[in-house]
Design a protein around this motif. Structure first.
Motif, PDB file in Angstrom:
ATOM      1  N   ASN A 135      23.242   0.911   1.719  1.00  9.48           N
ATOM      2  CA  ASN A 135      22.482   1.588   2.613  1.00  9.48           C
ATOM      3  C   ASN A 135      21.019   2.126   2.189  1.00  9.48           C
ATOM      4  OD1 ASN A 135      24.556   1.542   4.791  1.00  9.48           O
ATOM      5  ND2 ASN A 135      25.556   3.142   3.406  1.00  9.48           N
ATOM      6  N   MET A 136      20.422   1.415   1.273  1.00  7.44           N
ATOM      7  CA  MET A 136      18.973   1.610   0.871  1.00  7.44           C
ATOM      8  C   MET A 136      18.120   0.447   1.568  1.00  7.44           C
ATOM      9  SD  MET A 136      17.179   3.458  -1.075  1.00  7.44           S
ATOM     10  CE  MET A 136      18.415   4.317  -1.992  1.00  7.44           C
ATOM     11  N   LEU A 137      17.103   1.281   2.412  1.00  8.05           N
ATOM     12  CA  LEU A 137      16.065   0.636   3.000  1.00  8.05           C
ATOM     13  C   LEU A 137      14.915   0.310   1.944  1.00  8.05           C
ATOM     14  CD1 LEU A 137      14.356  -0.715   5.609  1.00  8.05           C
ATOM     15  CD2 LEU A 137      13.505   1.441   5.830  1.00  8.05           C
ATOM     16  N   ILE A 138      14.507  -1.067   1.901  1.00  8.37           N
ATOM     17  CA  ILE A 138      13.706  -1.420   1.131  1.00  8.37           C
ATOM     18  C   ILE A 138      12.499  -1.976   1.892  1.00  8.37           C
ATOM     19  CG2 ILE A 138      12.945  -2.920  -0.921  1.00  8.37           C
ATOM     20  CD1 ILE A 138      15.021  -0.903  -1.643  1.00  8.37           C
ATOM     21  N   VAL A 139      11.243  -1.634   1.649  1.00  8.28           N
ATOM     22  CA  VAL A 139      10.107  -2.206   2.493  1.00  8.28           C
ATOM     23  C   VAL A 139       8.924  -2.678   1.335  1.00  8.28           C
ATOM     24  CG1 VAL A 139       8.298  -1.792   4.180  1.00  8.28           C
ATOM     25  CG2 VAL A 139      10.569  -0.474   4.452  1.00  8.28           C
ATOM     26  N   GLU A 140       8.768  -3.865   1.392  1.00 14.03           N
ATOM     27  CA  GLU A 140       7.701  -4.287   0.395  1.00 14.03           C
ATOM     28  C   GLU A 140       6.690  -5.007   1.020  1.00 14.03           C
ATOM     29  OE1 GLU A 140       9.268  -6.526  -2.796  1.00 14.03           O
ATOM     30  OE2 GLU A 140      10.833  -5.056  -3.290  1.00 14.03           O
ATOM     31  N   LEU A 141       5.206  -4.887   0.473  1.00 21.15           N
ATOM     32  CA  LEU A 141       4.153  -5.527   0.844  1.00 21.15           C
ATOM     33  C   LEU A 141       3.323  -5.902  -0.466  1.00 21.15           C
ATOM     34  CD1 LEU A 141       2.473  -2.774   3.054  1.00 21.15           C
ATOM     35  CD2 LEU A 141       3.107  -5.192   3.715  1.00 21.15           C
ATOM     36  N   PRO A 142       3.018  -7.272  -0.333  1.00 22.36           N
ATOM     37  CA  PRO A 142       2.253  -7.928  -1.832  1.00 22.36           C
ATOM     38  C   PRO A 142       0.816  -7.125  -1.663  1.00 22.36           C
ATOM     39  CG  PRO A 142       2.642  -9.645  -0.104  1.00 22.36           C
ATOM     40  CD  PRO A 142       3.397  -8.327   0.430  1.00 22.36           C
ATOM     41  N   VAL A 143       0.406  -7.274  -2.874  1.00 21.68           N
ATOM     42  CA  VAL A 143      -0.893  -6.448  -3.063  1.00 21.68           C
ATOM     43  C   VAL A 143      -1.783  -7.427  -3.520  1.00 21.68           C
ATOM     44  CG1 VAL A 143      -2.298  -4.529  -4.115  1.00 21.68           C
ATOM     45  CG2 VAL A 143      -0.065  -4.186  -3.419  1.00 21.68           C
ATOM     46  N   ASN A 144      -2.969  -8.006  -2.869  1.00 19.07           N
ATOM     47  CA  ASN A 144      -3.927  -8.960  -3.256  1.00 19.07           C
ATOM     48  C   ASN A 144      -5.173  -8.436  -3.420  1.00 19.07           C
ATOM     49  OD1 ASN A 144      -1.619 -10.902  -3.206  1.00 19.07           O
ATOM     50  ND2 ASN A 144      -2.127 -11.058  -0.914  1.00 19.07           N
ATOM     51  N   ASN A 145      -5.489  -7.974  -4.696  1.00 20.91           N
ATOM     52  CA  ASN A 145      -6.924  -7.436  -5.111  1.00 20.91           C
ATOM     53  C   ASN A 145      -7.686  -8.558  -4.959  1.00 20.91           C
ATOM     54  OD1 ASN A 145      -8.998  -6.220  -6.289  1.00 20.91           O
ATOM     55  ND2 ASN A 145      -7.935  -4.319  -6.802  1.00 20.91           N
ATOM     56  N   PRO A 146      -8.814  -8.794  -4.423  1.00 23.30           N
ATOM     57  CA  PRO A 146      -9.776  -9.697  -4.557  1.00 23.30           C
ATOM     58  C   PRO A 146     -10.450  -9.611  -6.002  1.00 23.30           C
ATOM     59  CG  PRO A 146     -10.814  -8.140  -2.842  1.00 23.30           C
ATOM     60  CD  PRO A 146      -9.214  -7.716  -3.271  1.00 23.30           C
ATOM     61  N   ILE A 147     -10.837  -8.550  -6.384  1.00 19.34           N
ATOM     62  CA  ILE A 147     -11.284  -8.612  -7.694  1.00 19.34           C
ATOM     63  C   ILE A 147     -10.505  -9.057  -8.893  1.00 19.34           C
ATOM     64  CG2 ILE A 147     -12.241  -7.124  -9.444  1.00 19.34           C
ATOM     65  CD1 ILE A 147     -13.364  -5.237  -7.475  1.00 19.34           C
ATOM     66  N   HIS A 148      -9.276  -8.696  -8.616  1.00 22.59           N
ATOM     67  CA  HIS A 148      -8.097  -9.401  -9.561  1.00 22.59           C
ATOM     68  C   HIS A 148      -8.052 -10.909  -9.294  1.00 22.59           C
ATOM     69  CE1 HIS A 148      -6.360  -4.969  -9.869  1.00 22.59           C
ATOM     70  NE2 HIS A 148      -7.453  -4.918 -10.789  1.00 22.59           N
ATOM     71  N   GLN A 149      -7.851 -11.035  -8.157  1.00 23.18           N
ATOM     72  CA  GLN A 149      -7.768 -12.543  -7.717  1.00 23.18           C
ATOM     73  C   GLN A 149      -8.984 -13.365  -8.343  1.00 23.18           C
ATOM     74  OE1 GLN A 149      -7.381 -12.539  -3.502  1.00 23.18           O
ATOM     75  NE2 GLN A 149      -5.019 -12.821  -3.938  1.00 23.18           N
ATOM     76  N   GLN A 150     -10.209 -13.013  -8.485  1.00 21.68           N
ATOM     77  CA  GLN A 150     -11.404 -13.651  -8.870  1.00 21.68           C
ATOM     78  C   GLN A 150     -11.212 -13.862 -10.508  1.00 21.68           C
ATOM     79  OE1 GLN A 150     -13.586 -15.483  -6.963  1.00 21.68           O
ATOM     80  NE2 GLN A 150     -14.064 -16.125  -9.095  1.00 21.68           N
ATOM     81  N   GLN A 151     -10.831 -12.537 -10.906  1.00 22.33           N
ATOM     82  CA  GLN A 151     -10.656 -12.479 -12.316  1.00 22.33           C
ATOM     83  C   GLN A 151      -9.498 -13.595 -12.892  1.00 22.33           C
ATOM     84  OE1 GLN A 151      -9.880  -8.441 -13.787  1.00 22.33           O
ATOM     85  NE2 GLN A 151      -9.022  -9.427 -15.754  1.00 22.33           N
TER      86      GLN A 151
END
Length: 520
Positions: A135-151
C-alpha cells in the motif's frame, strides 16, 4: 565531516520476492528501465499502476550512464488504486484520493489532497505512479537537467573513437569469440561500458592517484541543505545510488519525497571498499579503489625490420579509455593503420586517413635507421597542414632526421626548423634519464635511456639507440629500440637500464617490455 555507511545489495537477486517492495531493495526499482519493468512482475506481486510510463530506455541505455529522478512515497492504506489520482499542475505534483464507503443509507467519505514542488528540470511528460503490495504509493519523474545533459554529451564525444570508445573495443575483444574472418565479436547481449558518459555524470568522477601511487575513483555531489540522516548511499553491483530525503507531515498522514542520483562505475572499481562522507560545507565525497582491467592499449602497425616495408617497427600506445595514441618508432605507418582497420581493430566504419591524422598524436623515435622512420618520412605529406605533430627523441636522433632526411635533398623539410621548414613536425629533444610529459589527455610521460645498437663499420664507434620508459597513472611500459647485449656491444647501457626498471618490476608496476635486438 560525517561518515555515511553505504548499503550493499545484489541486483535483481533476492531470496524473498516481497522484499523488493517491502525493504530497501525497492530503492533500485526503476519504472523507466525496460529491464526492471520486465523482470519485476515475474518475481513479485503485480504492481497496481496509476500512470504507467510510455518511455522505453532499454534500446539506448549503456552501462556507464548516470540517471536522476524525483520520487514521492506516500502510504495510501485504506484507499483502492482506482481512487488515487496523480497529476502535474504547473510546477507541482498533485496527489488526491477519495474513498467512499456505504452501509445502507449511511456512508463515510475519506479523502486527501497533497502537493509537492517538483524539480526545475523534471520531465513532466514521463510521470509514473503505482501502488506496491504493501500500500505504498510511488510517484516518479525523471530529471533531465540540460546543463548536465550537455556536459554528458561533450564528455561522451570526447571519449569516442571512430565509432566506438577504446574501452568498448577492449572489452569486446577481451570477452568475445572470433568469427570466420578472425575478427573479434562482442558476445550476444553484451553492454559495453561508456566512459564518456561516466566522466560527464553529475557525480563529477575523477580517476586520481592515491598517496602510494594506487588509483582510485573520486566523486563529489553537492548536498547542501541535507543532514547526514537524510542521505542514503546504496551500492548494487557497480551501480551507486545517492538518495536525499525530505519528510512531510500533516494531521492525517505523513509522506516523503526523494531526490535520486545514480551512476555506474567502471569495471575494476573495488566496490566493496567504497566510502562516503558528508563534509561540513555540504559536499558528499565518495571514493573507491580502482584497478583498471588494462593499463595500456597497444596496436602494432609493424613488427619487423629488413626488406618488408609494409611491416617495419611501429607501435601505437594509449591508456584505457582513450583514443589518443603515441607511436613508438614509425617504420610502417599508413599501411599498418590500413591493415588494422581491415582486421576490425578500430570498429565499424573506421577511416584509415582519419585515424592516421587524428588519433596519432606524437612520435617517439628510438634511432634514425630507415626501417624505424620510413613511415614518418614517406607519409609526412599526408599529415594535417594546420596541426603540427611533435617528434620526441634524443639529440643525435633529432639531428639525423633534420640533417639527413628532412633537408630538401633526401626529402622536403617537414620539420619546424632548418631551411624552408614546412612545419608538419615539431622537434623535441629528450634528455637522458629525465621524465617529460608528452600527452595531457591521456596523461602519458616518457623517460629516455640511451642504448647501443651496433658498431659503425669497422671502427670502435657504436651507433646509438633509445629505450623509452612510458608511464601513465603509476603503470609503466618499457620499449627498447634495436640493441644488443652489453657483452657484445662493449657497453654497460643495458645494465644501467635494468637498474632503473628493476624497482618497478618488484613493485609490479611494469606492465610490458618490448625488446628489439640487433643482428650482426
Amino acid at each position: 565531516m560525517s561518515f555515511i555507511r553505504p548499503s550493499f545489495f545484489r541486483r535483481h537477486l533476492w531470496n524473498d520476492p516481497f522484499d523488493n517492495f517491502l525493504g530497501s531493495n525497492f530503492d533500485w526499482y526503476d519504472p523507466f528501465d525496460e529491464y526492471d519493468r520486465s523482470i519485476f512482475p515475474i518475481h513479485t506481486p503485480q504492481l497496481n499502476w496509476i500512470r504507467e510510463p510510455e518511455r522505453r530506455r532499454a534500446s539506448t541505455y549503456q552501462r556507464g550512464q548516470s540517471t536522476e529522478k524525483f520520487r514521492v512515497q506516500l502510504n495510501v492504506a485504506g484507499f483502492t488504486p482506482d481512487t488515487v489520482k496523480t497529476n502535474i499542475e504547473g510546477n507541482k505534483l498533485i496527489i488526491t484520493a477519495k474513498q467512499e464507503e456505504r452501509d445502507g443509507d449511511d456512508f463515510h467519505v475519506r479523502e486527501f489532497r497533497k502537493s509537492y514542488d517538483i524539480p526545475e528540470h523534471a520531465d513532466k511528460s514521463n510521470l509514473a505512479s503505482y501502488i506496491t503490495p504493501n500500500n505504498m504509493l510511488i510517484v516518479e519523474l525523471p530529471v533531465n537537467n540540460p546543463i548536465h545533459q550537455q556536459q554528458m554529451l561533450d564528455s561522451h564525444q570526447k571519449y569516442r573513437g571512430s565509432d566506438q570508445s577504446e574501452h568498448e573495443r577492449q572489452i569486446a575483444t577481451t570477452h568475445s569469440d572470433s568469427n570466420q574472418n578472425g575478427q573479434q565479436l562482442a558476445p550476444k547481449g553484451y553492454s559495453p561500458f561508456d566512459f564518456g558518459s561516466f566522466y560527464g555524470s553529475t557525480f563529477g568522477p575523477k580517476i586520481v592517484d592515491g598517496p602510494s601511487g594506487e588509483k582510485k575513483i573520486d566523486m563529489n555531489l553537492d548536498m547542501k541543505g541535507y543532514t547526514p540522516e537524510q542521505i542514503k548511499v546504496s551500492v548494487k553491483d557497480n551501480d551507486v545510488c545517492v538518495q536525499a530525503e525530505q519528510s512531510y507531515r500533516d494531521n492525517n498522514r505523513s509522506s516523503r519525497s526523494y531526490s535520486y542520483k545514480q551512476v555506474t562505475l567502471p569495471p575494476g572499481t573495488q566496490i566493496e571498499n567504497l566510502q562516503s562522507t558528508l563534509t561540513q560545507d555540504g559536499h558528499l565525497k565518495i571514493e573507491a579503489p580502482y584497478r583498471p582491467l588494462q593499463a595500456f592499449k597497444i596496436i602494432p602497425l609493424g613488427v619487423k625490420g629488413g626488406s618488408d616495408e609494409s611491416n617495419l617497427s611501429a607501435y601505437l600506445v594509449t591508456t584505457e579509455g582513450s583514443s589518443a595514441y603515441i607511436c613508438l618508432d614509425a617504420g610502417t605507418l599508413y599501411a599498418g593503420v590500413y591493415k588494422s582497420v581491415e582486421y576490425g581493430v578500430w570498429g565499424k566504419n573506421a577511416v584509415p586517413d582519419k585515424i592516421f591524422r587524428d588519433n596519432i598524436k606524437a612520435y617517439l623515435i628510438s634511432h634514425a635507421h630507415i626501417d624505424h622512420v620510413n613511415g614518418l618520412i614517406t607519409n609526412s605529406a599526408e599529415e594535417h597542414k594546420d596541426k603540427i605533430k611533435p617528434i620526441y627523441a634524443l639529440r643525435n636522433v633529432i639531428d639525423n632526421l633534420r640533417e639527413h632526411y628532412f633537408n630538401w635533398n633526401s626529402w622536403p623539410n617537414m620539420g619546424n626548423n632548418g631551411q624552408y621548414p614546412i612545419n608538419r613536425y615539431h622537434y623535441n629533444v629528450l634528455q637522458e634519464g629525465e621524465k617529460l610529459s608528452i600527452l595531457k589527455d591521456p596523461d602519458i610521460t616518457v623517460t629516455p635511456y640511451s642504448l647501443s645498437h651496433s658498431k659503425v663499420g669497422f671502427s670502435s664507434k657504436t651507433y646509438g639507440s633509445t629505450a623509452f620508459l612510458i608511464e601513465s597513472h603509476g603503470n609503466y611500459l618499457l620499449y627498447l629500440g634495436d640493441t644488443g647485449a652489453d657483452e657484445i656491444e662493449k657497453t654497460d647501457k643495458l645494465q644501467h637500464l635494468w637498474s632503473k626498471v628493476a624497482p618497478l618490476i618488484k613493485q609490479k608496476k611494469l606492465r610490458a617490455i618490448f625488446i628489439e635486438v640487433s643482428f650482426q
